[in-house]
Design a protein around this motif. Structure first.
Motif, PDB file in Angstrom:
ATOM      1  N   VAL A  50      51.079 108.332  33.771  1.00  0.00           N
ATOM      2  CA  VAL A  50      50.862 106.982  34.290  1.00  0.00           C
ATOM      3  C   VAL A  50      49.897 106.231  33.379  1.00  0.00           C
ATOM      4  CG1 VAL A  50      49.970 105.639  36.230  1.00  0.00           C
ATOM      5  CG2 VAL A  50      51.223 107.768  36.659  1.00  0.00           C
ATOM      6  N   PHE A  51      50.277 105.021  32.990  1.00  0.00           N
ATOM      7  CA  PHE A  51      49.398 104.185  32.177  1.00  0.00           C
ATOM      8  C   PHE A  51      49.312 102.799  32.806  1.00  0.00           C
ATOM      9  CE2 PHE A  51      51.309 107.294  29.312  1.00  0.00           C
ATOM     10  CZ  PHE A  51      50.163 107.914  28.838  1.00  0.00           C
ATOM     11  N   SER A  52      48.080 102.277  32.899  1.00  0.00           N
ATOM     12  CA  SER A  52      47.901 100.990  33.566  1.00  0.00           C
ATOM     13  C   SER A  52      46.634 100.312  33.061  1.00  0.00           C
ATOM     14  CB  SER A  52      47.835 101.189  35.084  1.00  0.00           C
ATOM     15  OG  SER A  52      47.837  99.936  35.755  1.00  0.00           O
ATOM     16  N   THR A  53      46.376  99.131  33.577  1.00  0.00           N
ATOM     17  CA  THR A  53      45.190  98.364  33.233  1.00  0.00           C
ATOM     18  C   THR A  53      43.934  99.067  33.729  1.00  0.00           C
ATOM     19  OG1 THR A  53      44.030  96.277  33.681  1.00  0.00           O
ATOM     20  CG2 THR A  53      45.553  97.041  35.353  1.00  0.00           C
ATOM     21  N   SER A  54      42.793  98.740  33.125  1.00  0.00           N
ATOM     22  CA  SER A  54      41.528  99.319  33.579  1.00  0.00           C
ATOM     23  C   SER A  54      41.178  98.866  34.988  1.00  0.00           C
ATOM     24  CB  SER A  54      40.399  98.950  32.610  1.00  0.00           C
ATOM     25  OG  SER A  54      40.253  97.534  32.532  1.00  0.00           O
ATOM     26  N   GLU A  55      41.736  97.736  35.416  1.00  0.00           N
ATOM     27  CA  GLU A  55      41.531  97.246  36.789  1.00  0.00           C
ATOM     28  C   GLU A  55      42.589  97.881  37.686  1.00  0.00           C
ATOM     29  OE1 GLU A  55      40.894  92.960  37.001  1.00  0.00           O
ATOM     30  OE2 GLU A  55      40.544  92.975  34.838  1.00  0.00           O
ATOM     31  N   PHE A  56      42.347  99.123  38.039  1.00  0.00           N
ATOM     32  CA  PHE A  56      43.325  99.966  38.720  1.00  0.00           C
ATOM     33  C   PHE A  56      43.827  99.346  40.016  1.00  0.00           C
ATOM     34  CE2 PHE A  56      44.469 103.452  41.590  1.00  0.00           C
ATOM     35  CZ  PHE A  56      45.387 104.140  40.815  1.00  0.00           C
ATOM     36  N   GLN A  57      42.960  98.617  40.715  1.00  0.00           N
ATOM     37  CA  GLN A  57      43.324  98.084  42.027  1.00  0.00           C
ATOM     38  C   GLN A  57      44.507  97.115  41.972  1.00  0.00           C
ATOM     39  OE1 GLN A  57      40.537  97.520  40.408  1.00  0.00           O
ATOM     40  NE2 GLN A  57      40.092  95.325  40.313  1.00  0.00           N
ATOM     41  N   LYS A  58      44.783  96.556  40.798  1.00  0.00           N
ATOM     42  CA  LYS A  58      45.894  95.624  40.675  1.00  0.00           C
ATOM     43  C   LYS A  58      47.237  96.294  40.953  1.00  0.00           C
ATOM     44  CE  LYS A  58      43.909  92.279  37.415  1.00  0.00           C
ATOM     45  NZ  LYS A  58      44.082  91.600  36.109  1.00  0.00           N
ATOM     46  N   ASN A  59      47.321  97.591  40.669  1.00  0.00           N
ATOM     47  CA  ASN A  59      48.581  98.311  40.844  1.00  0.00           C
ATOM     48  C   ASN A  59      48.440  99.523  41.759  1.00  0.00           C
ATOM     49  OD1 ASN A  59      50.263  96.741  38.890  1.00  0.00           O
ATOM     50  ND2 ASN A  59      48.736  97.497  37.451  1.00  0.00           N
ATOM     51  N   GLU A  60      47.413  99.513  42.596  1.00  0.00           N
ATOM     52  CA  GLU A  60      47.135 100.665  43.446  1.00  0.00           C
ATOM     53  C   GLU A  60      48.267 100.940  44.430  1.00  0.00           C
ATOM     54  OE1 GLU A  60      43.371 102.575  45.887  1.00  0.00           O
ATOM     55  OE2 GLU A  60      43.325 100.480  45.262  1.00  0.00           O
ATOM     56  N   VAL A  61      48.922  99.890  44.932  1.00  0.00           N
ATOM     57  CA  VAL A  61      50.027 100.076  45.876  1.00  0.00           C
ATOM     58  C   VAL A  61      51.164 100.838  45.211  1.00  0.00           C
ATOM     59  CG1 VAL A  61      51.794  98.905  47.240  1.00  0.00           C
ATOM     60  CG2 VAL A  61      49.444  98.045  47.239  1.00  0.00           C
ATOM     61  N   GLY A  62      51.494 100.463  43.977  1.00  0.00           N
ATOM     62  CA  GLY A  62      52.550 101.152  43.254  1.00  0.00           C
ATOM     63  C   GLY A  62      52.191 102.603  42.981  1.00  0.00           C
ATOM     64  N   PHE A  63      50.930 102.851  42.655  1.00  0.00           N
ATOM     65  CA  PHE A  63      50.511 104.221  42.383  1.00  0.00           C
ATOM     66  C   PHE A  63      50.576 105.076  43.652  1.00  0.00           C
ATOM     67  CE2 PHE A  63      47.226 107.523  42.046  1.00  0.00           C
ATOM     68  CZ  PHE A  63      47.739 108.216  40.964  1.00  0.00           C
ATOM     69  N   GLN A  64      50.164 104.527  44.771  1.00  0.00           N
ATOM     70  CA  GLN A  64      50.230 105.282  46.030  1.00  0.00           C
ATOM     71  C   GLN A  64      51.674 105.630  46.376  1.00  0.00           C
ATOM     72  OE1 GLN A  64      47.756 106.652  47.652  1.00  0.00           O
ATOM     73  NE2 GLN A  64      46.398 105.814  46.084  1.00  0.00           N
ATOM     74  N   GLU A  65      52.591 104.764  46.013  1.00  0.00           N
ATOM     75  CA  GLU A  65      54.008 105.058  46.250  1.00  0.00           C
ATOM     76  C   GLU A  65      54.446 106.266  45.425  1.00  0.00           C
ATOM     77  OE1 GLU A  65      58.355 102.776  46.280  1.00  0.00           O
ATOM     78  OE2 GLU A  65      56.516 101.666  45.777  1.00  0.00           O
ATOM     79  N   ILE A  66      53.938 106.369  44.202  1.00  0.00           N
ATOM     80  CA  ILE A  66      54.236 107.537  43.372  1.00  0.00           C
ATOM     81  C   ILE A  66      53.726 108.802  44.058  1.00  0.00           C
ATOM     82  CG2 ILE A  66      53.771 108.682  41.163  1.00  0.00           C
ATOM     83  CD1 ILE A  66      53.459 105.905  39.927  1.00  0.00           C
ATOM     84  N   CYS A  67      52.490 108.759  44.507  1.00  0.00           N
ATOM     85  CA  CYS A  67      51.883 109.935  45.152  1.00  0.00           C
ATOM     86  C   CYS A  67      52.655 110.353  46.405  1.00  0.00           C
ATOM     87  CB  CYS A  67      50.432 109.641  45.512  1.00  0.00           C
ATOM     88  SG  CYS A  67      49.355 109.353  44.079  1.00  0.00           S
ATOM     89  N   GLU A  68      53.137 109.386  47.162  1.00  0.00           N
ATOM     90  CA  GLU A  68      53.867 109.692  48.392  1.00  0.00           C
ATOM     91  C   GLU A  68      55.247 110.276  48.102  1.00  0.00           C
ATOM     92  OE1 GLU A  68      53.931 105.989  50.424  1.00  0.00           O
ATOM     93  OE2 GLU A  68      51.750 105.963  50.801  1.00  0.00           O
ATOM     94  N   LYS A  69      55.923 109.763  47.076  1.00  0.00           N
ATOM     95  CA  LYS A  69      57.286 110.214  46.784  1.00  0.00           C
ATOM     96  C   LYS A  69      57.339 111.473  45.919  1.00  0.00           C
ATOM     97  CE  LYS A  69      59.624 105.797  47.451  1.00  0.00           C
ATOM     98  NZ  LYS A  69      60.564 104.793  46.895  1.00  0.00           N
ATOM     99  N   PHE A  70      56.203 111.807  45.277  1.00  0.00           N
ATOM    100  CA  PHE A  70      56.181 112.977  44.406  1.00  0.00           C
ATOM    101  C   PHE A  70      54.979 113.864  44.763  1.00  0.00           C
ATOM    102  CE2 PHE A  70      58.369 109.567  42.237  1.00  0.00           C
ATOM    103  CZ  PHE A  70      59.495 110.183  41.717  1.00  0.00           C
ATOM    104  N   PRO A  71      54.938 114.376  45.984  1.00  0.00           N
ATOM    105  CA  PRO A  71      53.770 115.158  46.435  1.00  0.00           C
ATOM    106  C   PRO A  71      53.593 116.487  45.718  1.00  0.00           C
ATOM    107  CG  PRO A  71      55.552 115.315  48.032  1.00  0.00           C
ATOM    108  CD  PRO A  71      55.972 114.285  47.030  1.00  0.00           C
ATOM    109  N   ASN A  72      54.660 117.028  45.138  1.00  0.00           N
ATOM    110  CA  ASN A  72      54.583 118.332  44.480  1.00  0.00           C
ATOM    111  C   ASN A  72      54.404 118.234  42.973  1.00  0.00           C
ATOM    112  OD1 ASN A  72      55.203 119.936  46.928  1.00  0.00           O
ATOM    113  ND2 ASN A  72      57.172 118.878  46.789  1.00  0.00           N
ATOM    114  N   SER A  73      54.458 117.033  42.442  1.00  0.00           N
ATOM    115  CA  SER A  73      54.417 116.842  40.992  1.00  0.00           C
ATOM    116  C   SER A  73      52.979 116.773  40.477  1.00  0.00           C
ATOM    117  CB  SER A  73      55.165 115.570  40.606  1.00  0.00           C
ATOM    118  OG  SER A  73      56.517 115.639  41.005  1.00  0.00           O
ATOM    119  N   ILE A  74      52.821 117.014  39.181  1.00  0.00           N
ATOM    120  CA  ILE A  74      51.537 116.866  38.507  1.00  0.00           C
ATOM    121  C   ILE A  74      51.471 115.463  37.915  1.00  0.00           C
ATOM    122  CG2 ILE A  74      50.132 117.651  36.567  1.00  0.00           C
ATOM    123  CD1 ILE A  74      51.351 120.446  37.056  1.00  0.00           C
ATOM    124  N   ILE A  75      50.440 114.708  38.286  1.00  0.00           N
ATOM    125  CA  ILE A  75      50.310 113.322  37.846  1.00  0.00           C
ATOM    126  C   ILE A  75      49.072 113.175  36.974  1.00  0.00           C
ATOM    127  CG2 ILE A  75      50.147 110.913  38.580  1.00  0.00           C
ATOM    128  CD1 ILE A  75      51.316 111.746  41.277  1.00  0.00           C
TER     129      ILE A  75
END
Length: 232
Positions: free
Chosen positions: A30-55
């Motif tokens: 995952v690569f994103s802006t230093s202002e992580f909160q701008k894309n936090e919703v999208g990142f949480q979606e990754i965590c929810e859909k890929f609970p067994n993966s290494i991120i």
């Protein structure tokens, strides 16, 4: 191996996230802006859909998706390995002088039996990349390649982050080890600097803290003792 690249921009994914790629041997970078909160919703979606993966991931100066460069987005690559085992480890770095020891400490966390390569991401403001790699190579076999990069914040030099246990964290280095005989790692590097101005010789510096004191035997600045150069 199955791969999907994707981009989260303005609250929308370019493609539907493929839940079928989730597994213990799936790596998501995952690569994103230093202002992580701008894309936090999208990142949480990754965590929810890929609970067994290494991120893993870090902050950047622009995110690449396909053949274009974006700002303030979330660019990801999902790789599901069929036979290769992947193992993550992390270390905290309190100050830049600890970079060498941090590299050695991180390398010792990995069992070197069957280890083919390490992919490393480091805080770009608190870690000396050269010292970090030197510390890792002092522990690792020469047959194990080390690749990766330093986190950035778009040239602001304020705060960078690396993902640690699915949270953006400063003062950390993360690494993923690739194990097995079914993977081949190829890598290359290229510098983007061009010469500009007069050629000077650094005559006094401290490489451990990336600080230059004198150039051509003269103070780098008249009224300031040292100019700190942060390597990213």
């Amino acid at each position: 191996m199955q791969i999907q690249v994707n981009l989260y921009k303005d609250g929308v994914w370019k493609k539907e996230l493929e839940r079928s790629l989730d597994s213990p041997n799936t790596l998501i970078t995952v690569f994103s802006t230093s202002e992580f909160q701008k894309n936090e919703v999208g990142f949480q979606e990754i965590c929810e859909k890929f609970p067994n993966s290494i991120i893993v991931g870090c902050s950047t100066t622009g995110e690449i998706y396909e053949d274009k460069l974006y700002d303030d987005t979330l660019s990801i690559a999902i790789a599901k390995f069929e036979k290769t085992q992947i193992v993550p480890h992390y270390v905290k770095v309190d100050k830049i002088e600890d970079s060498l020891d941090a590299g050695a400490k991180l390398a010792t966390k990995f069992d070197q039996k069957g280890l083919k390569s390490l992919f490393v991401l480091a805080d770009g403001l608190i870690v000396n990349g050269s010292e970090l790699v030197e510390g890792m190579n002092s522990v690792l076999s020469r047959t194990i390649s080390v690749t990766g990069g330093m986190a950035s914040d778009g040239g602001k030099f304020e705060k960078t982050w690396v993902l640690v246990n699915n949270k953006p964290s400063s003062q950390h280095v993360s690494a993923v080890g690739f194990y097995g005989e079914n993977i081949e790692i190829e890598y290359a590097s290229e510098g983007g600097w061009s010469r500009f101005g007069l050629e000077r010789v650094v005559t006094s510096c401290d490489s451990k803290i990336s600080t230059i004191y004198t150039v051509d035997h003269k103070p780098i600045l008249e009224k300031i003792e040292a100019l700190e150069v942060v390597l990213v």
